[in-house]
Design a protein around this motif. Structure first.
Motif, PDB file in Angstrom:
ATOM      1  N   ALA A  52      39.940  42.972  34.245  1.00 17.83           N
ATOM      2  CA  ALA A  52      39.942  42.674  35.719  1.00 17.83           C
ATOM      3  C   ALA A  52      41.293  41.666  35.768  1.00 17.83           C
ATOM      4  N   GLY A  53      41.460  41.768  37.360  1.00 20.43           N
ATOM      5  CA  GLY A  53      42.758  40.690  37.529  1.00 20.43           C
ATOM      6  C   GLY A  53      42.209  39.277  37.765  1.00 20.43           C
ATOM      7  N   THR A  54      42.702  38.415  38.309  1.00 25.51           N
ATOM      8  CA  THR A  54      42.289  37.098  38.269  1.00 25.51           C
ATOM      9  C   THR A  54      42.008  36.445  39.818  1.00 25.51           C
ATOM     10  N   ALA A  55      40.874  36.007  40.133  1.00 23.48           N
ATOM     11  CA  ALA A  55      40.498  35.472  41.459  1.00 23.48           C
ATOM     12  C   ALA A  55      40.579  34.020  41.252  1.00 23.48           C
ATOM     13  N   THR A  56      41.575  33.386  42.018  1.00 29.59           N
ATOM     14  CA  THR A  56      41.361  31.908  41.988  1.00 29.59           C
ATOM     15  C   THR A  56      41.311  31.466  43.377  1.00 29.59           C
ATOM     16  N   VAL A  57      41.170  30.333  43.723  1.00 30.00           N
ATOM     17  CA  VAL A  57      41.288  29.550  45.089  1.00 30.00           C
ATOM     18  C   VAL A  57      42.713  28.806  45.144  1.00 30.00           C
ATOM     19  N   VAL A 114      29.846  22.991  41.290  1.00 28.61           N
ATOM     20  CA  VAL A 114      30.434  23.844  40.662  1.00 28.61           C
ATOM     21  C   VAL A 114      30.852  25.064  41.749  1.00 28.61           C
ATOM     22  N   PHE A 115      32.020  25.653  41.674  1.00 24.51           N
ATOM     23  CA  PHE A 115      32.279  27.054  42.191  1.00 24.51           C
ATOM     24  C   PHE A 115      32.970  27.593  41.275  1.00 24.51           C
ATOM     25  N   ALA A 116      32.647  29.004  41.076  1.00 22.62           N
ATOM     26  CA  ALA A 116      32.951  29.810  40.361  1.00 22.62           C
ATOM     27  C   ALA A 116      33.278  31.267  41.244  1.00 22.62           C
ATOM     28  N   VAL A 117      34.192  31.867  40.422  1.00 23.57           N
ATOM     29  CA  VAL A 117      34.879  33.228  40.981  1.00 23.57           C
ATOM     30  C   VAL A 117      34.732  34.231  39.953  1.00 23.57           C
ATOM     31  N   LEU A 118      33.940  35.348  39.984  1.00 24.84           N
ATOM     32  CA  LEU A 118      33.890  36.130  38.851  1.00 24.84           C
ATOM     33  C   LEU A 118      34.812  37.484  39.412  1.00 24.84           C
ATOM     34  N   ALA A 119      35.756  38.023  38.522  1.00 23.23           N
ATOM     35  CA  ALA A 119      36.364  39.013  38.860  1.00 23.23           C
ATOM     36  C   ALA A 119      36.233  40.076  37.711  1.00 23.23           C
ATOM     37  N   ILE A 165      36.220  36.650  53.042  1.00 23.87           N
ATOM     38  CA  ILE A 165      36.546  36.552  51.515  1.00 23.87           C
ATOM     39  C   ILE A 165      37.494  37.864  51.224  1.00 23.87           C
ATOM     40  N   LEU A 166      38.801  37.382  51.044  1.00 25.21           N
ATOM     41  CA  LEU A 166      39.656  38.206  50.687  1.00 25.21           C
ATOM     42  C   LEU A 166      39.999  39.169  51.728  1.00 25.21           C
ATOM     43  N   GLY A 167      39.906  38.758  53.032  1.00 25.99           N
ATOM     44  CA  GLY A 167      40.107  39.787  54.149  1.00 25.99           C
ATOM     45  C   GLY A 167      39.055  40.448  54.805  1.00 25.99           C
ATOM     46  N   ALA A 200      38.426  44.126  45.578  1.00 24.73           N
ATOM     47  CA  ALA A 200      39.850  43.619  45.663  1.00 24.73           C
ATOM     48  C   ALA A 200      40.688  44.349  44.559  1.00 24.73           C
ATOM     49  N   GLY A 201      41.415  45.480  45.296  1.00 24.37           N
ATOM     50  CA  GLY A 201      42.045  46.205  44.467  1.00 24.37           C
ATOM     51  C   GLY A 201      41.315  47.074  43.379  1.00 24.37           C
TER      52      GLY A 201
END
Length: 237
Positions: A52-57, A114-119, A165-167, A200-201
């Motif tokens: 996976a790529g990386t999803a961040t804030v 906590v806020f987490a984003v899994l890609a 979220i991401l458009g 996302a891609g």
């Protein structure tokens, strides 16, 4: 939740505790391949790898909401299965960006929110995108973040909303429940925000958030969701 560590206090065990639930999602994605014949893994002797790529804030969003980056980690799951009489190894690497907000209790600071984003990678099966994580129910996705707290009980679906979220307009389900702040014996009411999987891609991105209800952090969570960015993997999978 754990007391916010100093640089000297951070240990490998602490890091494992922080991501124990979210890391399991990589295994969920890989488990979905069982019994499938994927064209892109049917030939070749080298392991088939999906990263996976990386999803961040975005930094600007973090400054508005008071959250700070804890860490970005990777979780790789490996599985061997038979394709046309041959054994092929598949490796799926997911990435998790985790953010925290601390609170002071009894003169010490603890990671309270906590806020987490899994890609996780989109795996192509017979030319079609396969999304085992997206097929999880709302409650199954909620469990990925619920497990960050101790003794969570009375978990109930309380509301839902739609935000960008991401458009993409994505549905977010809010759960409420009771849980204990680890190491303090203090029980608090909690809120959990669980978003649906967003494309996302070549990846699927799933944001998750949790905080004590007294924080009233719903709007900050929404800002964090709106501020998610995605960087594709640097190499082709």
């Amino acid at each position: 939740m754990t007391r916010e560590p100093t640089a000297d206090e951070t240990t490998d065990a602490d890091a494992l505790t922080r991501r124990r639930a979210l890391a399991a999602a990589g295994g969920v994605a890989l488990a979905g391949l069982a019994g499938c014949t994927a064209l892109d893994v049917a030939t070749g002797e080298e392991p088939a790898e999906f990263t996976a790529g990386t999803a961040t804030v975005a930094d600007a969003t973090l400054s508005e909401t008071g959250y700070g980056l804890n860490e970005v980690t990777e979780n790789t799951q490996t599985r061997e299965f038979d394709v046309a009489g041959s054994t092929r190894e598949v490796r799926v690497t997911s990435k998790i960006a985790e953010y925290d907000k601390a609170v002071e209790l009894f003169g010490e600071r603890y990671q309270a929110a906590v806020f987490a984003v899994l890609a996780t990678p989109r795996v192509e099966v017979l030319g079609q995108a396969f999304n085992p994580v997206g097929e999880l129910s709302d409650q199954e996705r909620a469990q990925l973040i619920v497990d960050r707290y101790e003794g969570v009980s009375n978990l109930e679906r309380s509301s839902e909303y739609t935000t960008e979220i991401l458009g993409t307009d994505a549905d977010v389900v809010v759960y409420s429940g009771n849980g204990e702040i680890e190491g303090t014996g203090v029980s608090v009411e909690l809120e959990f925000h669980v978003a649906e999987a967003v494309e996302a891609g070549d990846d699927y991105v799933i944001p998750l958030a949790a905080y004590p209800t007294v924080f009233g952090d719903g709007e900050n969570v929404r800002r964090m969701l709106n501020g998610i960015e995605h960087e594709p993997a640097s190499e082709d999978n």
